[in-house]
Design a protein around this motif. Structure first.
Motif, PDB file in Angstrom:
ATOM      1  N   MET A 108     -14.350 -52.959   2.797  1.00  0.00           N
ATOM      2  CA  MET A 108     -15.231 -52.050   3.521  1.00  0.00           C
ATOM      3  C   MET A 108     -16.677 -52.207   3.076  1.00  0.00           C
ATOM      4  O   MET A 108     -17.418 -51.236   2.922  1.00  0.00           O
ATOM      5  CB  MET A 108     -14.769 -50.614   3.349  1.00  0.00           C
ATOM      6  N   SER A 109     -17.080 -53.425   2.834  1.00  0.00           N
ATOM      7  CA  SER A 109     -18.462 -53.757   2.497  1.00  0.00           C
ATOM      8  C   SER A 109     -18.921 -53.096   1.226  1.00  0.00           C
ATOM      9  O   SER A 109     -18.530 -53.459   0.143  1.00  0.00           O
ATOM     10  CB  SER A 109     -19.380 -53.424   3.676  1.00  0.00           C
ATOM     11  N   ALA A 110     -19.751 -52.046   1.355  1.00  0.00           N
ATOM     12  CA  ALA A 110     -20.352 -51.423   0.185  1.00  0.00           C
ATOM     13  C   ALA A 110     -19.326 -50.783  -0.733  1.00  0.00           C
ATOM     14  O   ALA A 110     -19.640 -50.420  -1.856  1.00  0.00           O
ATOM     15  CB  ALA A 110     -21.385 -50.380   0.608  1.00  0.00           C
ATOM     16  N   ALA A 111     -18.094 -50.669  -0.290  1.00  0.00           N
ATOM     17  CA  ALA A 111     -17.076 -50.065  -1.128  1.00  0.00           C
ATOM     18  C   ALA A 111     -16.907 -50.813  -2.432  1.00  0.00           C
ATOM     19  O   ALA A 111     -16.534 -50.240  -3.460  1.00  0.00           O
ATOM     20  CB  ALA A 111     -15.744 -49.995  -0.376  1.00  0.00           C
ATOM     21  N   ALA A 112     -17.167 -52.121  -2.423  1.00  0.00           N
ATOM     22  CA  ALA A 112     -17.002 -52.915  -3.621  1.00  0.00           C
ATOM     23  C   ALA A 112     -17.927 -52.445  -4.729  1.00  0.00           C
ATOM     24  O   ALA A 112     -17.656 -52.627  -5.919  1.00  0.00           O
ATOM     25  CB  ALA A 112     -17.247 -54.383  -3.302  1.00  0.00           C
ATOM     26  N   ALA A 113     -19.050 -51.829  -4.368  1.00  0.00           N
ATOM     27  CA  ALA A 113     -20.013 -51.352  -5.360  1.00  0.00           C
ATOM     28  C   ALA A 113     -19.532 -50.064  -6.020  1.00  0.00           C
ATOM     29  O   ALA A 113     -20.080 -49.634  -7.017  1.00  0.00           O
ATOM     30  CB  ALA A 113     -21.373 -51.126  -4.697  1.00  0.00           C
ATOM     31  N   CYS A 114     -18.537 -49.422  -5.444  1.00  0.00           N
ATOM     32  CA  CYS A 114     -18.023 -48.158  -5.978  1.00  0.00           C
ATOM     33  C   CYS A 114     -16.514 -48.156  -5.805  1.00  0.00           C
ATOM     34  O   CYS A 114     -16.004 -47.679  -4.797  1.00  0.00           O
ATOM     35  CB  CYS A 114     -18.660 -46.967  -5.253  1.00  0.00           C
ATOM     36  N   PRO A 115     -15.750 -48.754  -6.757  1.00  0.00           N
ATOM     37  CA  PRO A 115     -14.324 -48.995  -6.579  1.00  0.00           C
ATOM     38  C   PRO A 115     -13.442 -47.763  -6.765  1.00  0.00           C
ATOM     39  O   PRO A 115     -12.233 -47.871  -6.702  1.00  0.00           O
ATOM     40  CB  PRO A 115     -14.030 -50.041  -7.651  1.00  0.00           C
ATOM     41  N   ALA A 116     -14.029 -46.584  -7.029  1.00  0.00           N
ATOM     42  CA  ALA A 116     -13.234 -45.425  -7.402  1.00  0.00           C
ATOM     43  C   ALA A 116     -12.742 -44.611  -6.205  1.00  0.00           C
ATOM     44  O   ALA A 116     -12.424 -43.443  -6.356  1.00  0.00           O
ATOM     45  CB  ALA A 116     -14.050 -44.529  -8.329  1.00  0.00           C
ATOM     46  N   PHE A 117     -12.699 -45.176  -5.025  1.00  0.00           N
ATOM     47  CA  PHE A 117     -12.217 -44.439  -3.864  1.00  0.00           C
ATOM     48  C   PHE A 117     -10.713 -44.236  -3.980  1.00  0.00           C
ATOM     49  O   PHE A 117      -9.973 -45.159  -4.313  1.00  0.00           O
ATOM     50  CB  PHE A 117     -12.544 -45.184  -2.570  1.00  0.00           C
ATOM     51  N   GLY A 118     -10.271 -43.026  -3.674  1.00  0.00           N
ATOM     52  CA  GLY A 118      -8.861 -42.722  -3.784  1.00  0.00           C
ATOM     53  C   GLY A 118      -8.244 -42.376  -2.450  1.00  0.00           C
ATOM     54  O   GLY A 118      -8.881 -42.471  -1.402  1.00  0.00           O
ATOM     55  N   ALA A 119      -7.000 -41.934  -2.525  1.00  0.00           N
ATOM     56  CA  ALA A 119      -6.248 -41.637  -1.305  1.00  0.00           C
ATOM     57  C   ALA A 119      -6.821 -40.464  -0.540  1.00  0.00           C
ATOM     58  O   ALA A 119      -6.515 -40.285   0.645  1.00  0.00           O
ATOM     59  CB  ALA A 119      -4.793 -41.364  -1.661  1.00  0.00           C
TER      60      ALA A 119
END
Length: 283
Positions: free
Chosen positions: A1-12
């Motif tokens: 998801m593009s910029a998601a790589a800069a903030c890997p802490a996304f959860g369910a």
């Protein structure tokens, strides 16, 4: 998801925002959202391409010193035109843009105050960045009998053109780019499908009526009835009632109007996401 790589802490349970601007034009917003814990999905709904016949554009640019004012309708118009400018922008020719994104694009090419007078709508929480707002700050009475160049994409609204001509300006119109409905990659569809079937709060940023129309056509071809209903229940954010009206006609029912510009859109998305982020912060 593009910029998601800069903030890997996304959860369910992390909120997500689907960004629909043309490819490469959501980088700042995506990065800001990711830093706030909102996962961005860049899902472009417009493809921007150079005009296939750029001779009228090149001719107008070569004759730029003959104009009093040059109006650009978007950052795309600025970039696709000025990358073909054969000389330095003449200081006596004013420029006009509909918003800060276009002004920033002009500045990238060295077209900015104090060297060049640049007309643009005033910024602020209640600002509007459209043709109506630009017309409100243009010295229309002083343009009677003067040559004005309008740089835009193919098609689009004629309001700015009509009002300039009604004021007596001698307006030339050139196309700098064309808009197309893209064909989203399968990976993007899988990412969007995953959000819609999950329990994650998901929002949709709509910045163009044409993009909404493209989404409607693409979605009706891709989703079944159940999937389309899920999409229509998504929380939508837009800065203009015209876009909201188009979205309602396409079946979207949860639409929030926010201030114009990426900073206001970011604030609206943060306000929307904060309750979800707070709810799961201690889990």
């Amino acid at each position: 998801m593009s910029a998601a790589a800069a903030c890997p802490a996304f959860g369910a349970h992390s909120p997500a925002a689907v960004l629909t601007r043309p490819a490469g034009q959501s980088a700042w917003l995506a990065g800001q959202l990711a830093a706030c814990g909102i996962e961005p999905l860049e899902f472009p709904l417009l493809e921007i391409l150079p005009t296939p016949d750029d001779m009228p554009l090149r001719t107008a640019l070569a004759n730029l010193p003959q104009y009093t004012l040059v109006c650009f309708v978007s950052p795309n118009a600025v970039r696709h035109a000025l990358e073909k400018l054969p000389h330095v922008w003449p200081g006596h020719v004013a420029a006009a843009v509909v918003g800060p994104g276009s002004a920033a694009a002009l500045a990238e090419f060295g077209v900015a105050a104090p060297g060049v007078q640049v007309f643009q709508p005033a910024a602020g929480p209640n600002a509007r960045f459209d043709s109506e707002a630009l017309l409100a700050v243009l010295p229309l009475a002083r343009l009677a009998g003067r040559r004005v160049l309008l740089v835009r994409g193919d098609g689009g609204r004629d309001l700015l053109l009509d009002r300039l001509r009604e004021a007596g300006a001698l307006v030339d119109v050139v196309s700098a780019y064309v808009r197309r409905c893209p064909a989203p990659a399968e990976a993007l569809w899988r990412a969007l499908d995953g959000l819609l079937v999950s329990d994650r709060p998901t929002s949709l940023a709509l910045t163009s009526s044409e993009a909404v129309g493209n989404l409607d056509a693409l979605a009706r071809a891709h989703f079944d009835t159940v999937g389309l209903a899920r999409l229509h229940r998504i929380d939508c954010f837009t800065s203009h009632e015209r876009i909201a009206k188009t979205a309602r006609a396409a079946g979207f029912g949860r639409i929030t109007l926010c201030g114009a510009g990426d900073r206001n859109l970011l604030q609206a998305l943060k306000s929307w996401a904060n309750p979800y982020l707070a709810k799961h912060a201690d889990r």
